[in-house]
Design a protein around this motif. Structure first.
Motif, PDB file in Angstrom:
ATOM      1  N   UNK A 106      23.639  39.151  36.645  1.00  0.00           N
ATOM      2  CA  UNK A 106      24.590  38.171  37.158  1.00  0.00           C
ATOM      3  C   UNK A 106      25.753  38.946  37.737  1.00  0.00           C
ATOM      4  N   UNK A 107      25.823  39.029  39.061  1.00  0.00           N
ATOM      5  CA  UNK A 107      26.844  39.868  39.698  1.00  0.00           C
ATOM      6  C   UNK A 107      28.099  39.099  40.077  1.00  0.00           C
ATOM      7  N   UNK A 108      28.037  37.781  40.037  1.00  0.00           N
ATOM      8  CA  UNK A 108      29.201  37.000  40.419  1.00  0.00           C
ATOM      9  C   UNK A 108      29.397  35.827  39.456  1.00  0.00           C
ATOM     10  N   UNK A 109      29.780  36.134  38.193  1.00  0.00           N
ATOM     11  CA  UNK A 109      29.975  35.055  37.229  1.00  0.00           C
ATOM     12  C   UNK A 109      31.169  34.189  37.620  1.00  0.00           C
ATOM     13  N   UNK A 110      31.194  32.987  37.124  1.00  0.00           N
ATOM     14  CA  UNK A 110      32.275  32.064  37.438  1.00  0.00           C
ATOM     15  C   UNK A 110      33.610  32.501  36.866  1.00  0.00           C
ATOM     16  N   UNK A 111      34.652  31.949  37.436  1.00  0.00           N
ATOM     17  CA  UNK A 111      36.009  32.288  37.009  1.00  0.00           C
ATOM     18  C   UNK A 111      36.250  31.919  35.545  1.00  0.00           C
ATOM     19  N   UNK A 112      35.734  30.777  35.109  1.00  0.00           N
ATOM     20  CA  UNK A 112      35.890  30.355  33.725  1.00  0.00           C
ATOM     21  C   UNK A 112      35.245  31.369  32.780  1.00  0.00           C
ATOM     22  N   UNK A 113      34.078  31.855  33.134  1.00  0.00           N
ATOM     23  CA  UNK A 113      33.373  32.860  32.329  1.00  0.00           C
ATOM     24  C   UNK A 113      34.173  34.156  32.278  1.00  0.00           C
ATOM     25  N   UNK A 114      34.645  34.603  33.431  1.00  0.00           N
ATOM     26  CA  UNK A 114      35.435  35.837  33.473  1.00  0.00           C
ATOM     27  C   UNK A 114      36.731  35.698  32.677  1.00  0.00           C
ATOM     28  N   UNK A 115      37.340  34.535  32.756  1.00  0.00           N
ATOM     29  CA  UNK A 115      38.570  34.310  31.999  1.00  0.00           C
ATOM     30  C   UNK A 115      38.315  34.485  30.507  1.00  0.00           C
ATOM     31  N   UNK A 116      37.234  33.944  30.026  1.00  0.00           N
ATOM     32  CA  UNK A 116      36.897  34.074  28.593  1.00  0.00           C
ATOM     33  C   UNK A 116      36.669  35.532  28.206  1.00  0.00           C
ATOM     34  N   UNK A 117      35.954  36.264  29.051  1.00  0.00           N
ATOM     35  CA  UNK A 117      35.685  37.682  28.775  1.00  0.00           C
ATOM     36  C   UNK A 117      36.976  38.487  28.813  1.00  0.00           C
ATOM     37  N   UNK A 118      37.774  38.269  29.855  1.00  0.00           N
ATOM     38  CA  UNK A 118      39.039  39.014  29.991  1.00  0.00           C
ATOM     39  C   UNK A 118      39.958  38.735  28.807  1.00  0.00           C
ATOM     40  N   UNK A 119      40.018  37.503  28.384  1.00  0.00           N
ATOM     41  CA  UNK A 119      40.879  37.137  27.263  1.00  0.00           C
ATOM     42  C   UNK A 119      40.393  37.802  25.975  1.00  0.00           C
ATOM     43  N   UNK A 120      39.103  37.750  25.715  1.00  0.00           N
ATOM     44  CA  UNK A 120      38.557  38.346  24.496  1.00  0.00           C
ATOM     45  C   UNK A 120      38.779  39.856  24.458  1.00  0.00           C
ATOM     46  N   UNK A 121      38.610  40.519  25.614  1.00  0.00           N
ATOM     47  CA  UNK A 121      38.766  41.974  25.667  1.00  0.00           C
ATOM     48  C   UNK A 121      40.208  42.402  25.920  1.00  0.00           C
ATOM     49  N   UNK A 122      41.079  41.423  26.154  1.00  0.00           N
ATOM     50  CA  UNK A 122      42.491  41.693  26.427  1.00  0.00           C
ATOM     51  C   UNK A 122      42.644  42.707  27.566  1.00  0.00           C
ATOM     52  N   UNK A 123      41.924  42.452  28.650  1.00  0.00           N
ATOM     53  CA  UNK A 123      41.960  43.331  29.809  1.00  0.00           C
ATOM     54  C   UNK A 123      43.123  42.972  30.723  1.00  0.00           C
ATOM     55  N   UNK A 124      43.613  43.949  31.481  1.00  0.00           N
ATOM     56  CA  UNK A 124      44.708  43.654  32.416  1.00  0.00           C
ATOM     57  C   UNK A 124      44.212  42.759  33.549  1.00  0.00           C
ATOM     58  N   UNK A 125      44.962  41.719  33.864  1.00  0.00           N
ATOM     59  CA  UNK A 125      44.515  40.739  34.855  1.00  0.00           C
ATOM     60  C   UNK A 125      44.379  41.335  36.246  1.00  0.00           C
ATOM     61  N   UNK A 126      45.162  42.354  36.578  1.00  0.00           N
ATOM     62  CA  UNK A 126      45.019  42.961  37.905  1.00  0.00           C
ATOM     63  C   UNK A 126      43.693  43.703  38.047  1.00  0.00           C
ATOM     64  N   UNK A 127      43.072  44.062  36.952  1.00  0.00           N
ATOM     65  CA  UNK A 127      41.753  44.700  37.006  1.00  0.00           C
ATOM     66  C   UNK A 127      40.700  43.736  37.530  1.00  0.00           C
ATOM     67  N   UNK A 128      40.861  42.458  37.238  1.00  0.00           N
ATOM     68  CA  UNK A 128      39.904  41.454  37.708  1.00  0.00           C
ATOM     69  C   UNK A 128      39.844  41.450  39.233  1.00  0.00           C
ATOM     70  N   UNK A 129      40.975  41.526  39.864  1.00  0.00           N
ATOM     71  CA  UNK A 129      41.015  41.576  41.322  1.00  0.00           C
ATOM     72  C   UNK A 129      40.374  42.827  41.882  1.00  0.00           C
ATOM     73  N   UNK A 130      40.489  43.933  41.195  1.00  0.00           N
ATOM     74  CA  UNK A 130      39.922  45.184  41.683  1.00  0.00           C
ATOM     75  C   UNK A 130      38.404  45.185  41.624  1.00  0.00           C
ATOM     76  N   UNK A 131      37.816  44.711  40.539  1.00  0.00           N
ATOM     77  CA  UNK A 131      36.363  44.692  40.467  1.00  0.00           C
ATOM     78  C   UNK A 131      35.790  43.577  41.316  1.00  0.00           C
ATOM     79  N   UNK A 132      36.473  42.450  41.399  1.00  0.00           N
ATOM     80  CA  UNK A 132      36.010  41.352  42.229  1.00  0.00           C
ATOM     81  C   UNK A 132      36.026  41.757  43.693  1.00  0.00           C
ATOM     82  N   UNK A 133      37.057  42.459  44.089  1.00  0.00           N
ATOM     83  CA  UNK A 133      37.161  42.915  45.475  1.00  0.00           C
ATOM     84  C   UNK A 133      35.986  43.833  45.821  1.00  0.00           C
ATOM     85  N   UNK A 134      35.633  44.704  44.910  1.00  0.00           N
ATOM     86  CA  UNK A 134      34.486  45.593  45.135  1.00  0.00           C
ATOM     87  C   UNK A 134      33.207  44.792  45.318  1.00  0.00           C
ATOM     88  N   UNK A 135      33.001  43.784  44.490  1.00  0.00           N
ATOM     89  CA  UNK A 135      31.809  42.946  44.616  1.00  0.00           C
ATOM     90  C   UNK A 135      31.801  42.208  45.949  1.00  0.00           C
TER      91      UNK A 135
END
Length: 92
Positions: free
Chosen positions: A55-84
């Motif tokens: 699954x290379x393009x999961x939904x925003x709701x799914x990513x939000x749950x993962x990012x929240x659980x892993x406590x990842x920096x939100x600007x990282x989401x834009x960097x990996x999404x941009x690459x995809x």
């Protein structure tokens, strides 16, 4: 693990795929896939597909749950999404 350690996660390296970043972050946090499933309320199948790149393009709701659980920096989401996004563009 102390909260200060968790908040010091790295940003994606150039050209790092979303799947690799999430997998690396989870392992770096010492979180099992079972713990992720319980903490995100996603299915194990969904998490595995995201981490192995099926699954290379999961939904925003799914990513939000993962990012929240892993406590990842939100600007990282834009960097990996941009690459995809940029890798999927067609050239005329």
């Amino acid at each position: 693990m102390r909260r200060a350690e968790i908040s010091q996660w790295r940003l994606p390296i150039p050209r790092e795929k979303l799947s690799a970043y999430i997998h690396s972050a989870r392992l770096g946090r010492g979180i099992s896939q079972d713990e992720m499933v319980r903490g995100t309320e996603l299915s194990l199948s969904t998490l595995r597909k995201i981490e192995n790149g099926t699954t290379t393009n999961p939904g925003l709701f799914t990513l939000h749950r993962i990012w929240h659980k892993l406590d990842l920096p939100w600007d990282a989401l834009g960097q990996v999404t941009q690459e995809l996004t940029s890798s999927r563009r067609r050239t005329p």
